[in-house]
Write an enzyme that holds these catalytic residues in place. Structure first.
Site, short mmCIF file in Angstrom:
data_model
loop_
_atom_site.label_atom_id
_atom_site.label_comp_id
_atom_site.label_asym_id
_atom_site.label_seq_id
_atom_site.Cartn_x
_atom_site.Cartn_y
_atom_site.Cartn_z
N ASP A 18 0.85 -1.22 0.05
CA ASP A 18 -0.10 0.08 0.13
C ASP A 18 0.76 1.16 0.08
OD1 ASP A 18 -2.40 1.50 -0.15
OD2 ASP A 18 -2.73 1.14 1.99
N GLY A 19 0.26 2.39 -0.58
CA GLY A 19 1.14 3.78 -0.39
C GLY A 19 1.65 3.92 -1.86
N ARG A 31 -0.19 9.40 -9.99
CA ARG A 31 -0.20 8.14 -9.07
C ARG A 31 0.40 6.87 -9.97
NH1 ARG A 31 -3.56 7.55 -4.97
NH2 ARG A 31 -3.94 5.47 -5.52
N HIS A 35 2.75 3.52 -9.01
CA HIS A 35 2.58 2.02 -9.18
C HIS A 35 3.67 1.41 -10.04
CE1 HIS A 35 -1.32 2.39 -7.70
NE2 HIS A 35 -1.86 2.96 -8.72
N LEU A 129 10.36 -20.83 -3.99
CA LEU A 129 9.45 -19.95 -3.52
C LEU A 129 8.10 -20.22 -4.30
CD1 LEU A 129 8.58 -17.47 -1.66
CD2 LEU A 129 9.27 -16.32 -3.80
N ARG A 186 2.09 -4.89 6.27
CA ARG A 186 1.22 -3.84 5.37
C ARG A 186 2.07 -2.58 5.54
NH1 ARG A 186 -5.03 -2.37 4.22
NH2 ARG A 186 -4.77 -0.43 2.92
N LEU A 193 -6.92 -4.53 7.05
CA LEU A 193 -6.86 -5.61 6.62
C LEU A 193 -7.44 -5.27 5.18
CD1 LEU A 193 -7.62 -9.09 8.59
CD2 LEU A 193 -5.43 -8.48 7.07
C1 IPE Z 1 -5.52 -2.75 -0.33
O1 IPE Z 1 -5.18 -1.46 -0.51
C2 IPE Z 1 -5.54 -3.51 -1.85
C3 IPE Z 1 -3.99 -3.70 -2.40
C4 IPE Z 1 -2.92 -3.30 -1.73
C5 IPE Z 1 -3.99 -4.17 -3.68
P1 IPE Z 1 -6.12 -0.34 -0.75
O2 IPE Z 1 -5.35 0.84 -0.87
O3 IPE Z 1 -7.16 -0.63 -1.75
O4 IPE Z 1 -6.99 -0.31 0.61
P2 IPE Z 1 -7.83 1.02 1.54
O5 IPE Z 1 -8.69 1.31 0.48
O6 IPE Z 1 -6.97 1.96 1.65
O7 IPE Z 1 -8.39 0.19 2.58
C1 IPE Z 2 -1.15 0.21 -3.46
O1 IPE Z 2 -1.27 1.86 -3.54
C2 IPE Z 2 -1.69 -0.27 -4.92
C3 IPE Z 2 -2.90 -0.83 -4.95
C4 IPE Z 2 -3.81 -0.74 -4.23
C5 IPE Z 2 -3.33 -1.27 -6.40
P1 IPE Z 2 -2.42 2.63 -3.60
O2 IPE Z 2 -2.73 2.90 -4.87
O3 IPE Z 2 -3.43 2.34 -2.66
O4 IPE Z 2 -1.73 3.85 -2.96
P2 IPE Z 2 -2.43 4.85 -1.73
O5 IPE Z 2 -2.84 4.02 -0.63
O6 IPE Z 2 -3.50 5.61 -2.53
O7 IPE Z 2 -1.34 5.79 -1.57
MG MG Z 3 -3.99 2.34 -0.83
#
Ligand code: IPE
Ligand code: IPE
Ligand code: MG
Length: 247
Positions: A18-19, A31, A35, A129, A186, A193
């Protein structure tokens, strides 16, 4: 950096990556750039997991709720997955990595589905793995599909309602045959979760890392393993140490 040698190593590590968006925003970038950089962190993490001797690594790549994002971002994420499989499959195969996909396959576009199936098929007999990619994955959706499959067996008279056990439910999940995650990491500082492995996480240990996913590294991964090694897992019982001294 040498591989860690901890007293207790997790057999299965699952990561909520995430992030990416916030990493990009912090730098004034779109964004999509977050990715893109996130894919590099995936490569480094897969190598680090293999080097550490971890048997299962699950990566949450796209959730069943991520369709709610703007169409351009969804298209971008689909494109990145395709590019990753195309570019990295041969190398993963050479590294003896077995790829397994979890999530709902029904609603995926055929070009993506075919690539995922090819990745599974090519690597099915590999023994190092197991890389589990959670794509179009949501735990509630997975559980609903498992229940549907059990209900169909009951309708057809192959199964009785009273036969249902946790083991039977487990065997109908996308993760059938994969041990529960010992450790869930995470990134990005969020502590939830988000519909990931709800059933399987019953006794998982959690490590929340403040760094955004594109900044995740071998060092941060091994630091999480070190935290895991210091945890006392009791599974509802008493700690192994206390049991040994009879206290
Ligand atoms: C969870 O992250 C899904 C993935 C990492 C693929 P999100 O960014 O979608 O989760 P929320 O919306 O912040 O809970
Ligand atoms: C995780 O990063 C990637 C996916 C959920 C696919 P995010 O796209 O959720 O990034 P933030 O949470 O918006 O920073
Ligand atoms: Mg996110």
């Amino acid at each position: 950096m040498s591989e860690p040698a901890f007293l207790s190593m997790p057999e299965h590590v699952a990561i909520i990556m995430d992030g990416n968006g916030r990493w990009a925003k912090q730098r004034g970038l779109p964004r999509a750039m977050g990715h893109r950089k996130g894919v590099e962190a995936v490569r480094e993490t897969v190598r680090a997991a293999g080097d550490a001797g971890i048997k299962y690594l699950t990566l949450f790549a796209f959730s069943s709720e991520n369709w709610r994002r703007p169409e351009a971002e969804v298209t971008d994420l689909m494109g990145l997955l395709k590019a990753f499989i195309r570019r990295d499959l041969a190398e993963l195969h050479a590294q003896n990595v077995r790829i397994k996909i979890i999530g709902d396959r029904q609603s995926l576009r055929s070009d993506i589905l075919n690539l995922l199936l090819e990745a599974e098929e090519t690597t099915r007999d590999n023994t190092a793995l197991t890389l589990v990619i959670a794509f179009n994955y949501g735990s509630r959706d997975e559980i609903a599909r498992a229940m549907m499959s059990l209900a169909k067996d009951i309708e057809a008279g192959r199964l009785q309602a009273g036969d249902i056990t946790p083991e039977l439910i487990n065997a109908r999940l996308d993760t059938a045959g994969i041990p529960d995650p010992d450790l869930i990491i995470r990134t990005s500082g969020e502590e939830r979760l988000s519909n990931f492995l709800l059933w399987q996480a019953a006794y998982s240990e959690f490590v929340f890392v403040p760094e955004y996913w594109p900044d995740f590294s071998r060092e941060l991964f091994y630091a999480a393993l070190e935290k895991f090694a210091a945890r006392d897992r009791r599974f509802g019982g008493i700690s192994a140490q206390a049991a040994a001294v009879g206290s």
